[in-house]
Design a protein around this motif. Sequence first.
Motif, PDB file in Angstrom:
ATOM      1  N   GLN A  77       1.989 -13.467  -4.262  1.00  0.00           N
ATOM      2  CA  GLN A  77       3.207 -12.669  -4.124  1.00  0.00           C
ATOM      3  C   GLN A  77       3.753 -12.226  -5.479  1.00  0.00           C
ATOM      4  OE1 GLN A  77       3.999 -11.436  -1.360  1.00  0.00           O
ATOM      5  NE2 GLN A  77       5.858 -10.401  -2.013  1.00  0.00           N
ATOM      6  N   VAL A  78       3.759 -13.112  -6.468  1.00  0.00           N
ATOM      7  CA  VAL A  78       4.256 -12.716  -7.791  1.00  0.00           C
ATOM      8  C   VAL A  78       3.330 -11.661  -8.407  1.00  0.00           C
ATOM      9  CG1 VAL A  78       3.218 -14.533  -9.234  1.00  0.00           C
ATOM     10  CG2 VAL A  78       5.409 -13.572  -9.870  1.00  0.00           C
ATOM     11  N   GLN A  79       2.042 -11.758  -8.141  1.00  0.00           N
ATOM     12  CA  GLN A  79       1.106 -10.726  -8.602  1.00  0.00           C
ATOM     13  C   GLN A  79       1.400  -9.389  -7.916  1.00  0.00           C
ATOM     14  OE1 GLN A  79      -2.624 -12.647  -7.679  1.00  0.00           O
ATOM     15  NE2 GLN A  79      -2.819 -13.514  -9.736  1.00  0.00           N
ATOM     16  N   ASN A  80       1.727  -9.430  -6.614  1.00  0.00           N
ATOM     17  CA  ASN A  80       2.072  -8.208  -5.889  1.00  0.00           C
ATOM     18  C   ASN A  80       3.319  -7.546  -6.470  1.00  0.00           C
ATOM     19  OD1 ASN A  80      -0.083  -8.597  -4.131  1.00  0.00           O
ATOM     20  ND2 ASN A  80       1.177  -9.476  -2.507  1.00  0.00           N
ATOM     21  N   VAL A  81       4.334  -8.362  -6.763  1.00  0.00           N
ATOM     22  CA  VAL A  81       5.567  -7.823  -7.352  1.00  0.00           C
ATOM     23  C   VAL A  81       5.253  -7.200  -8.707  1.00  0.00           C
ATOM     24  CG1 VAL A  81       7.875  -8.398  -8.216  1.00  0.00           C
ATOM     25  CG2 VAL A  81       7.064  -9.419  -6.075  1.00  0.00           C
ATOM     26  N   HIS A  82       4.461  -7.912  -9.521  1.00  0.00           N
ATOM     27  CA  HIS A  82       4.077  -7.366 -10.826  1.00  0.00           C
ATOM     28  C   HIS A  82       3.333  -6.047 -10.673  1.00  0.00           C
ATOM     29  CE1 HIS A  82       1.542  -6.691 -14.332  1.00  0.00           C
ATOM     30  NE2 HIS A  82       2.540  -7.232 -15.017  1.00  0.00           N
ATOM     31  N   ASN A  83       2.374  -6.003  -9.758  1.00  0.00           N
ATOM     32  CA  ASN A  83       1.589  -4.784  -9.571  1.00  0.00           C
ATOM     33  C   ASN A  83       2.469  -3.611  -9.161  1.00  0.00           C
ATOM     34  OD1 ASN A  83      -0.741  -6.128 -10.260  1.00  0.00           O
ATOM     35  ND2 ASN A  83      -1.361  -6.509  -8.146  1.00  0.00           N
ATOM     36  N   TYR A  84       3.468  -3.862  -8.325  1.00  0.00           N
ATOM     37  CA  TYR A  84       4.386  -2.794  -7.912  1.00  0.00           C
ATOM     38  C   TYR A  84       5.232  -2.327  -9.100  1.00  0.00           C
ATOM     39  CZ  TYR A  84       8.225  -0.345  -5.668  1.00  0.00           C
ATOM     40  OH  TYR A  84       9.172   0.594  -5.342  1.00  0.00           O
ATOM     41  N   HIS A  85       5.808  -3.266  -9.838  1.00  0.00           N
ATOM     42  CA  HIS A  85       6.682  -2.897 -10.954  1.00  0.00           C
ATOM     43  C   HIS A  85       5.912  -2.218 -12.086  1.00  0.00           C
ATOM     44  CE1 HIS A  85      10.120  -5.944  -9.901  1.00  0.00           C
ATOM     45  NE2 HIS A  85       9.932  -5.020  -8.980  1.00  0.00           N
ATOM     46  N   ALA A  86       4.809  -2.829 -12.505  1.00  0.00           N
ATOM     47  CA  ALA A  86       4.056  -2.293 -13.645  1.00  0.00           C
ATOM     48  C   ALA A  86       3.140  -1.135 -13.254  1.00  0.00           C
ATOM     49  CB  ALA A  86       3.251  -3.406 -14.307  1.00  0.00           C
ATOM     50  N   GLY A  87       2.531  -1.231 -12.065  1.00  0.00           N
ATOM     51  CA  GLY A  87       1.581  -0.202 -11.649  1.00  0.00           C
ATOM     52  C   GLY A  87       2.239   1.010 -11.009  1.00  0.00           C
ATOM     53  N   THR A  88       3.052   0.774  -9.980  1.00  0.00           N
ATOM     54  CA  THR A  88       3.669   1.877  -9.242  1.00  0.00           C
ATOM     55  C   THR A  88       4.881   2.462  -9.969  1.00  0.00           C
ATOM     56  OG1 THR A  88       2.922   0.886  -7.170  1.00  0.00           O
ATOM     57  CG2 THR A  88       4.656   2.555  -7.011  1.00  0.00           C
TER      58      THR A  88
END
Length: 196
Positions: A77-88
């Motif tokens: 989940q923390v990886q998902n949040v990171h991917n959304y913030h940094a990637g998207t």
Amino acid sequence: MSAHSALLTWALLAFLGLGLGVPGEDLPHPCCLVVPRREWNAPASKCAEKLKLPVRYVVVSHTAGSPCDSPASCLKQVQNVHNYHAGTLNWCDVGYNFLIGEDGLVYEGRGWDTKGDHTGMTWNPISIGISFMGNYMERSPPPRALRAAQSLLACGVAQGKLSPRYEVKGHRDVQQTLSPGDQLYEIIRTWPHYHE
């Protein structure tokens, strides 16, 4: 040992109070059980702007996404949040300074020293952003998650990162949002450092 196995071992040792990290490694303040960025495989941060310490304000939010209740699911989940913030969103890193899992662990985001992207231009430079992973409109985080957040705040004061007179705000107190959810908001309003 895989990252998943290492995290589970670390969580078990932390839960049992038997230690943190690797022997000989510089450790965070002993009162603070924070899963460091390397344990959730965070990429190197591209953020450079520092906070002026000690910080006076703490803004509590929720991710409004899926909850997690085990080290394995919280790692994802923390990886998902990171991917959304940094990637998207193309931010320099995950937006929060710390994330709280329903597993009772705190996950390091930007940490104590770096300005977050969690509450807008006015509050980001003067506050620490703590986000509970999950949606707390209709249910409360479990007690172990609440204890983890309160322990983190106590550790922040002990380490000189938070002012002893720090103030806790709900995300909705400083921005037009439903965060941190109705149930979590009612809980943090009972905390001794809460100020509307």
